[in-house]
Design a protein around this motif. Structure first.
Motif, PDB file in Angstrom:
ATOM      1  N   ALA A  35       0.830  -1.211   0.000  1.00 14.10           N
ATOM      2  CA  ALA A  35       0.000   0.000   0.000  1.00 14.10           C
ATOM      3  C   ALA A  35       0.864   1.261   0.000  1.00 14.10           C
ATOM      4  O   ALA A  35       0.625   2.186  -0.788  1.00 14.10           O
ATOM      5  CB  ALA A  35      -0.944   0.002   1.199  1.00 14.10           C
ATOM      6  N   ARG A  36       1.872   1.301   0.858  1.00  9.43           N
ATOM      7  CA  ARG A  36       2.736   2.482   0.920  1.00  9.43           C
ATOM      8  C   ARG A  36       3.628   2.606  -0.301  1.00  9.43           C
ATOM      9  O   ARG A  36       4.006   3.698  -0.689  1.00  9.43           O
ATOM     10  CB  ARG A  36       3.578   2.474   2.190  1.00  9.43           C
ATOM     11  CG  ARG A  36       2.728   2.763   3.430  1.00  9.43           C
ATOM     12  CD  ARG A  36       3.527   2.704   4.717  1.00  9.43           C
ATOM     13  NE  ARG A  36       4.424   1.560   4.687  1.00  9.43           N
ATOM     14  CZ  ARG A  36       5.729   1.601   4.954  1.00  9.43           C
ATOM     15  NH1 ARG A  36       6.295   2.678   5.327  1.00  9.43           N
ATOM     16  NH2 ARG A  36       6.471   0.530   4.883  1.00  9.43           N
ATOM     17  N   ALA A  37       3.965   1.463  -0.910  1.00  7.83           N
ATOM     18  CA  ALA A  37       4.818   1.485  -2.105  1.00  7.83           C
ATOM     19  C   ALA A  37       4.013   1.806  -3.371  1.00  7.83           C
ATOM     20  O   ALA A  37       4.590   2.203  -4.380  1.00  7.83           O
ATOM     21  CB  ALA A  37       5.527   0.145  -2.262  1.00  7.83           C
ATOM     22  N   GLY A  38       2.695   1.604  -3.312  1.00  7.67           N
ATOM     23  CA  GLY A  38       1.865   1.861  -4.477  1.00  7.67           C
ATOM     24  C   GLY A  38       1.997   0.784  -5.548  1.00  7.67           C
ATOM     25  O   GLY A  38       1.797   1.047  -6.732  1.00  7.67           O
ATOM     26  N   VAL A  77      10.552   2.136   0.863  1.00  7.56           N
ATOM     27  CA  VAL A  77       9.593   1.606   1.826  1.00  7.56           C
ATOM     28  C   VAL A  77      10.215   0.346   2.423  1.00  7.56           C
ATOM     29  O   VAL A  77      10.779  -0.473   1.696  1.00  7.56           O
ATOM     30  CB  VAL A  77       8.247   1.265   1.142  1.00  7.56           C
ATOM     31  CG1 VAL A  77       7.292   0.605   2.124  1.00  7.56           C
ATOM     32  CG2 VAL A  77       7.618   2.518   0.543  1.00  7.56           C
ATOM     33  N   THR A  78      10.136   0.199   3.744  1.00 10.89           N
ATOM     34  CA  THR A  78      10.645  -1.008   4.393  1.00 10.89           C
ATOM     35  C   THR A  78       9.580  -1.602   5.306  1.00 10.89           C
ATOM     36  O   THR A  78       8.574  -0.952   5.626  1.00 10.89           O
ATOM     37  CB  THR A  78      11.917  -0.738   5.235  1.00 10.89           C
ATOM     38  OG1 THR A  78      11.583   0.036   6.384  1.00 10.89           O
ATOM     39  CG2 THR A  78      12.987  -0.037   4.426  1.00 10.89           C
ATOM     40  N   CYS A  79       9.808  -2.828   5.714  1.00  9.82           N
ATOM     41  CA  CYS A  79       8.943  -3.501   6.671  1.00  9.82           C
ATOM     42  C   CYS A  79       9.799  -4.423   7.528  1.00  9.82           C
ATOM     43  O   CYS A  79      10.964  -4.692   7.203  1.00  9.82           O
ATOM     44  CB  CYS A  79       7.834  -4.293   5.969  1.00  9.82           C
ATOM     45  SG  CYS A  79       8.425  -5.715   5.037  1.00  9.82           S
ATOM     46  N   LEU A  80       9.229  -4.892   8.614  1.00  3.98           N
ATOM     47  CA  LEU A  80       9.921  -5.800   9.522  1.00  3.98           C
ATOM     48  C   LEU A  80       8.949  -6.874   9.952  1.00  3.98           C
ATOM     49  O   LEU A  80       7.808  -6.580  10.316  1.00  3.98           O
ATOM     50  CB  LEU A  80      10.414  -5.027  10.760  1.00  3.98           C
ATOM     51  CG  LEU A  80      10.987  -5.844  11.913  1.00  3.98           C
ATOM     52  CD1 LEU A  80      12.282  -6.523  11.520  1.00  3.98           C
ATOM     53  CD2 LEU A  80      11.209  -4.943  13.126  1.00  3.98           C
ATOM     54  N   GLY A  81       9.395  -8.123   9.880  1.00  5.31           N
ATOM     55  CA  GLY A  81       8.571  -9.235  10.325  1.00  5.31           C
ATOM     56  C   GLY A  81       9.396 -10.209  11.134  1.00  5.31           C
ATOM     57  O   GLY A  81      10.570 -10.451  10.833  1.00  5.31           O
ATOM     58  N   ILE A  82       8.781 -10.746  12.167  1.00  5.01           N
ATOM     59  CA  ILE A  82       9.431 -11.747  13.019  1.00  5.01           C
ATOM     60  C   ILE A  82       8.739 -13.080  12.777  1.00  5.01           C
ATOM     61  O   ILE A  82       7.513 -13.166  12.832  1.00  5.01           O
ATOM     62  CB  ILE A  82       9.303 -11.380  14.517  1.00  5.01           C
ATOM     63  CG1 ILE A  82       9.902  -9.998  14.802  1.00  5.01           C
ATOM     64  CG2 ILE A  82       9.914 -12.457  15.394  1.00  5.01           C
ATOM     65  CD1 ILE A  82      11.392  -9.885  14.624  1.00  5.01           C
ATOM     66  N   HIS A  83       9.544 -14.096  12.522  1.00  2.00           N
ATOM     67  CA  HIS A  83       9.005 -15.454  12.411  1.00  2.00           C
ATOM     68  C   HIS A  83       9.459 -16.196  13.664  1.00  2.00           C
ATOM     69  O   HIS A  83      10.643 -16.494  13.828  1.00  2.00           O
ATOM     70  CB  HIS A  83       9.494 -16.155  11.144  1.00  2.00           C
ATOM     71  CG  HIS A  83       8.693 -17.368  10.835  1.00  2.00           C
ATOM     72  ND1 HIS A  83       8.830 -18.541  11.543  1.00  2.00           N
ATOM     73  CD2 HIS A  83       7.713 -17.572   9.921  1.00  2.00           C
ATOM     74  CE1 HIS A  83       7.974 -19.428  11.049  1.00  2.00           C
ATOM     75  NE2 HIS A  83       7.281 -18.866  10.071  1.00  2.00           N
ATOM     76  N   ARG A  84       8.536 -16.422  14.560  1.00  2.00           N
ATOM     77  CA  ARG A  84       8.874 -16.977  15.882  1.00  2.00           C
ATOM     78  C   ARG A  84       9.597 -18.322  15.820  1.00  2.00           C
ATOM     79  O   ARG A  84      10.528 -18.568  16.559  1.00  2.00           O
ATOM     80  CB  ARG A  84       7.612 -17.101  16.738  1.00  2.00           C
ATOM     81  CG  ARG A  84       6.901 -15.780  16.990  1.00  2.00           C
ATOM     82  CD  ARG A  84       7.717 -14.889  17.877  1.00  2.00           C
ATOM     83  NE  ARG A  84       7.173 -13.530  17.893  1.00  2.00           N
ATOM     84  CZ  ARG A  84       7.775 -12.532  18.489  1.00  2.00           C
ATOM     85  NH1 ARG A  84       8.901 -12.714  19.115  1.00  2.00           N
ATOM     86  NH2 ARG A  84       7.245 -11.332  18.465  1.00  2.00           N
ATOM     87  N   GLY A  85       9.177 -19.201  14.919  1.00  6.12           N
ATOM     88  CA  GLY A  85       9.815 -20.512  14.827  1.00  6.12           C
ATOM     89  C   GLY A  85      11.046 -20.522  13.949  1.00  6.12           C
ATOM     90  O   GLY A  85      11.886 -21.401  14.052  1.00  6.12           O
ATOM     91  N   GLY A  86      11.161 -19.548  13.072  1.00  5.91           N
ATOM     92  CA  GLY A  86      12.266 -19.490  12.136  1.00  5.91           C
ATOM     93  C   GLY A  86      12.008 -20.379  10.927  1.00  5.91           C
ATOM     94  O   GLY A  86      11.316 -21.389  11.026  1.00  5.91           O
TER      95      GLY A  86
END
Length: 164
Positions: A35-38, A77-86
């Motif tokens: 959305a932010r990147a269009g 535009v950047t984002c951050l995501g955590i994958h708990r199990g990897g």
């Protein structure tokens, strides 16, 4: 001084990614930025995957920074995501990746693109920050941790510049 957090909105942080493989992670990260990147989520995911196929963006410490350039994007535009199990994201010797940073840039921002990537790599090189991000209960707390880490980093850089 350049700050990664200038390009990272709290809405683009996901404390628990649900993806089960590399393609799904890229699609999920694309969704956080589209959305932010269009640019559509699907199109952005295709660009991230194409870049990833050129060479893995996995760094030490269970971090990956999938990034690309796209002509339809007006600003970084950047984002951050955590994958708990990897997840296994790159080569088997890379191990499991738990922290994902997505980034998309306009094609004409080569220097800025590299500077933001460098800032991300510098900050996430610190095991303490990675552990704090993994333990953070919310996107707001995660962003605050990153802002604090950048603030701690900036005075040192400014003092080094003055000493030269």
């Amino acid at each position: 001084m350049l700050r990664w957090t200038e390009f990272l909105d709290v809405e683009a942080i996901r404390p628990s990614l649900v993806a089960r493989d590399r393609g799904a992670v890229l699609h999920e990260l694309a969704g956080l930025m589209s959305a932010r990147a269009g640019v559509s989520q699907r199109e952005l995911a295709v660009h991230l995957l194409a870049r990833e196929q050129l060479g893995s963006t996995v760094m030490e410490g269970g971090v990956a920074v999938p990034h690309c350039r796209h002509a339809g994007v007006e600003r970084i535009v950047t984002c951050l995501g955590i994958h708990r199990g990897g997840l296994a994201f790159g080569a088997p010797e890379d191990g499991l990746v738990r922290i994902y940073v997505g980034m998309v840039s306009p094609p004409d921002t080569a220097g800025l693109h590299l500077n933001v990537l460098s800032r991300i790599a510098t900050l996430l090189h610190a095991p303490e920050l990675r552990a704090e991000l993994m333990a953070a209960p919310s996107a707001g707390v995660m962003r605050a941790l990153l802002v604090r880490a950048e603030e701690a980093c900036l005075p040192l850089r400014n003092e080094m510049s003055l000493a030269r």
